[in-house]
Design a protein around this motif. Structure first.
Motif, PDB file in Angstrom:
ATOM      1  N   LEU A   1      38.174  93.672  12.782  1.00 40.33           N
ATOM      2  CA  LEU A   1      38.489  94.670  13.808  1.00 40.33           C
ATOM      3  C   LEU A   1      38.372  96.082  13.238  1.00 40.33           C
ATOM      4  O   LEU A   1      38.771  96.345  12.099  1.00 40.33           O
ATOM      5  CB  LEU A   1      39.891  94.452  14.363  1.00 40.33           C
ATOM      6  CG  LEU A   1      40.142  93.150  15.127  1.00 40.33           C
ATOM      7  CD1 LEU A   1      41.578  93.087  15.603  1.00 40.33           C
ATOM      8  CD2 LEU A   1      39.167  93.006  16.288  1.00 40.33           C
TER       9      LEU A   1
ATOM     10  N   GLU B   1      40.423  99.335  17.716  1.00 32.72           N
ATOM     11  CA  GLU B   1      39.875  98.251  18.528  1.00 32.72           C
ATOM     12  C   GLU B   1      41.009  97.352  19.011  1.00 32.72           C
ATOM     13  O   GLU B   1      41.859  96.933  18.226  1.00 32.72           O
ATOM     14  CB  GLU B   1      38.859  97.447  17.715  1.00 32.72           C
ATOM     15  CG  GLU B   1      38.092  96.428  18.528  1.00 32.72           C
ATOM     16  CD  GLU B   1      36.925  95.822  17.763  1.00 32.72           C
ATOM     17  OE1 GLU B   1      36.140  95.078  18.368  1.00 32.72           O
ATOM     18  OE2 GLU B   1      36.799  96.099  16.541  1.00 32.72           O
ATOM     19  N   LEU B   2      41.003  97.046  20.293  1.00 35.25           N
ATOM     20  CA  LEU B   2      42.101  96.328  20.938  1.00 35.25           C
ATOM     21  C   LEU B   2      41.631  94.976  21.450  1.00 35.25           C
ATOM     22  O   LEU B   2      40.614  94.883  22.156  1.00 35.25           O
ATOM     23  CB  LEU B   2      42.634  97.154  22.107  1.00 35.25           C
ATOM     24  CG  LEU B   2      43.741  96.536  22.963  1.00 35.25           C
ATOM     25  CD1 LEU B   2      45.043  96.431  22.172  1.00 35.25           C
ATOM     26  CD2 LEU B   2      43.948  97.359  24.241  1.00 35.25           C
ATOM     27  N   ILE B   3      42.359  93.925  21.106  1.00 30.30           N
ATOM     28  CA  ILE B   3      42.113  92.617  21.713  1.00 30.30           C
ATOM     29  C   ILE B   3      42.645  92.651  23.141  1.00 30.30           C
ATOM     30  O   ILE B   3      43.813  92.965  23.370  1.00 30.30           O
ATOM     31  CB  ILE B   3      42.817  91.500  20.927  1.00 30.30           C
ATOM     32  CG1 ILE B   3      42.308  91.431  19.488  1.00 30.30           C
ATOM     33  CG2 ILE B   3      42.622  90.144  21.612  1.00 30.30           C
ATOM     34  CD1 ILE B   3      43.122  90.512  18.597  1.00 30.30           C
ATOM     35  N   THR B   4      41.781  92.338  24.110  1.00 29.34           N
ATOM     36  CA  THR B   4      42.211  92.346  25.517  1.00 29.34           C
ATOM     37  C   THR B   4      42.338  90.934  26.093  1.00 29.34           C
ATOM     38  O   THR B   4      43.194  90.685  26.942  1.00 29.34           O
ATOM     39  CB  THR B   4      41.248  93.150  26.397  1.00 29.34           C
ATOM     40  OG1 THR B   4      39.939  92.562  26.349  1.00 29.34           O
ATOM     41  CG2 THR B   4      41.177  94.607  25.918  1.00 29.34           C
TER      42      THR B   4
ATOM     43  N   ARG C   1      32.578  96.926  24.455  1.00 24.17           N
ATOM     44  CA  ARG C   1      33.326  95.671  24.357  1.00 24.17           C
ATOM     45  C   ARG C   1      32.529  94.713  23.488  1.00 24.17           C
ATOM     46  O   ARG C   1      31.295  94.749  23.478  1.00 24.17           O
ATOM     47  CB  ARG C   1      33.560  95.055  25.739  1.00 24.17           C
ATOM     48  CG  ARG C   1      34.510  95.869  26.608  1.00 24.17           C
ATOM     49  CD  ARG C   1      34.818  95.149  27.909  1.00 24.17           C
ATOM     50  NE  ARG C   1      35.724  95.923  28.742  1.00 24.17           N
ATOM     51  CZ  ARG C   1      37.050  95.852  28.676  1.00 24.17           C
ATOM     52  NH1 ARG C   1      37.617  95.028  27.805  1.00 24.17           N
ATOM     53  NH2 ARG C   1      37.818  96.585  29.466  1.00 24.17           N
TER      54      ARG C   1
ATOM     55  N   LYS D   1      36.657  98.795  22.246  1.00 27.19           N
ATOM     56  CA  LYS D   1      36.604  99.777  21.171  1.00 27.19           C
ATOM     57  C   LYS D   1      36.790 101.184  21.730  1.00 27.19           C
ATOM     58  O   LYS D   1      36.580 101.425  22.926  1.00 27.19           O
ATOM     59  CB  LYS D   1      35.284  99.660  20.420  1.00 27.19           C
ATOM     60  CG  LYS D   1      35.096  98.299  19.760  1.00 27.19           C
ATOM     61  CD  LYS D   1      33.679  98.062  19.295  1.00 27.19           C
ATOM     62  CE  LYS D   1      33.250  99.020  18.208  1.00 27.19           C
ATOM     63  NZ  LYS D   1      31.909  98.678  17.684  1.00 27.19           N
TER      64      LYS D   1
ATOM     65  N   LEU E   1      37.491  86.020  20.952  1.00 28.49           N
ATOM     66  CA  LEU E   1      38.319  87.174  21.285  1.00 28.49           C
ATOM     67  C   LEU E   1      37.452  88.260  21.920  1.00 28.49           C
ATOM     68  O   LEU E   1      36.365  88.582  21.408  1.00 28.49           O
ATOM     69  CB  LEU E   1      38.999  87.740  20.039  1.00 28.49           C
ATOM     70  CG  LEU E   1      40.194  86.942  19.503  1.00 28.49           C
ATOM     71  CD1 LEU E   1      39.740  85.649  18.829  1.00 28.49           C
ATOM     72  CD2 LEU E   1      40.999  87.775  18.518  1.00 28.49           C
TER      73      LEU E   1
ATOM     74  N   THR F   1      37.289  92.203  22.884  1.00 29.45           N
ATOM     75  CA  THR F   1      37.933  93.439  22.446  1.00 29.45           C
ATOM     76  C   THR F   1      37.331  94.648  23.147  1.00 29.45           C
ATOM     77  O   THR F   1      36.220  94.591  23.685  1.00 29.45           O
ATOM     78  CB  THR F   1      37.794  93.633  20.924  1.00 29.45           C
ATOM     79  OG1 THR F   1      36.427  93.916  20.601  1.00 29.45           O
ATOM     80  CG2 THR F   1      38.267  92.406  20.164  1.00 29.45           C
TER      81      THR F   1
ATOM     82  N   GLY G   1      47.678  88.207  21.760  1.00 29.90           N
ATOM     83  CA  GLY G   1      46.823  89.039  20.908  1.00 29.90           C
ATOM     84  C   GLY G   1      47.458  89.349  19.573  1.00 29.90           C
ATOM     85  O   GLY G   1      46.809  89.292  18.525  1.00 29.90           O
TER      86      GLY G   1
END
Length: 328
Positions: free
Chosen positions: A206, A210-213, A184, A179, A175, A177, A109
């Motif tokens: 982004l 916000e996270l890329i999982t 998602r 939030k 990707l 993500t 990520g």
């Protein structure tokens, strides 16, 4: 390095809640962020450690694609049997990046989000629009050997440094993500990055917190795959020009082409017109040069990086020759 608050997230949901507060950054491997913090280019008030989240698996999808956790180290992803067998362009791109020690630490990520290695961005004694909006871009008239030749603006000519992301773009990665509001979303890598325009400090779509999982790859593409990186030394150097390519030939004509480029743009670069120009063509220098003409039609050098224009042409042609078996 300035002082900051630190917390360790025990779930993606906890991470994004913490990441939405003030000037906060996520840290995974930290191979880029820590350098920027030491130079006080990044000065977060809070760090949320996501390094122990359970996002370190590579899973095969029902359709034959892959679902890759954002915390999978670059070294592990490069060596994964499913990646080496089905997506060798990705494995080769990862192995071309950084050093073995950094690949052991750097996360999937985080690799998408590493920032430019522009000399002026890293030198806080000089202006930089990416670092301080409105301050200027000395790279345009300065030493710009590593800088972009496509997609630049009056405000920024920096190039994107990732090798992995170039291969991911050629593979049409998506990707996933999370939030802070719990939503998602799935973001195509084609939509992730922003051109610099007059806001070069905003590099991706982004949102705050916000996270890329995960990263999702479609089923393996048809054709041979290659990643070629031209750089100043054999290892631990960023690309001057790189090409991630998947090309299929059937009955003497090119039937599929996916091409992404590194070192020449502010993002991993891909142009549909280049690929469309190759489809249906007989492999050979006439077709390859025509594709390079399209790629480089709007290319602009800034002095020290003028050489990238012919270098990009030669590198593209060499890769196309390799994948089509043409030695013309």
């Amino acid at each position: 390095m300035k002082t900051f608050d630190y917390s360790r997230a025990d779930s993606p949901e906890a991470a994004v809640q913490g990441g939405a507060v003030g000037n906060t950054r996520f840290i995974a491997g930290g191979t880029n962020l820590l350098d920027l913090m030491k130079l006080q280019i990044e000065t977060p008030e809070r760090i949320v450690d996501i390094s122990r989240l359970d996002l370190n698996e590579v899973e095969e999808g029902e359709d034959g694609g892959l679902r890759i956790g954002a915390m999978v180290p670059n070294a592990d992803l490069a060596a994964n049997p499913l990646v080496t067998a089905r997506y060798p362009v990705l494995s080769r791109a990862l192995l071309a990046g950084a050093s073995g020690q950094l690949r052991n630490k750097a996360s999937t990520g985080g690799n998408f989000l590493q920032r430019t290695r522009c000399y002026y961005f890293y030198d806080t004694a000089v202006p930089c629009n990416k670092r301080e909006p409105g301050s200027g871009c000395p790279a345009k008239d300065g030493f710009n050997r590593i800088h972009a030749i496509l997609g630049t603006s009056d405000d920024c000519i920096a190039s994107h440094p990732s090798d992995m992301a170039v291969a991911m773009r050629a593979l049409d990665a998506v990707l996933v993500t999370l939030k802070p509001d719990g939503d998602r979303r799935r973001i195509s890598i084609h939509d992730l990055y922003r051109l610099p325009g007059d806001t070069p400090q905003i590099e991706t779509v982004l949102e705050a917190g916000e996270l890329i999982t995960h990263v999702e790859l479609p089923p393996p593409p048809v054709g041979k795959q290659s990643y070629r990186k031209v750089r100043d030394r054999a290892s631990y150097a960023f690309a001057l020009v790189s090409v991630a390519a998947i090309v299929a030939v059937d009955d003497g004509r090119i039937t599929n082409a996916s091409l992404a480029f590194g070192g020449i743009g502010p993002m991993p670069w891909r142009e549909d017109a280049v690929e469309k120009a190759l489809i249906g063509q007989v492999p050979g220098d006439a077709a390859f040069n025509a594709a390079a003409d399209i790629l480089l039609a709007d290319a602009k050098g800034f002095g020290s990086n003028d050489f990238k224009i012919p270098l990009a042409r030669r590198t593209l042609i060499a890769v196309l020759r390799e994948l089509t078996g043409d030695a013309a």
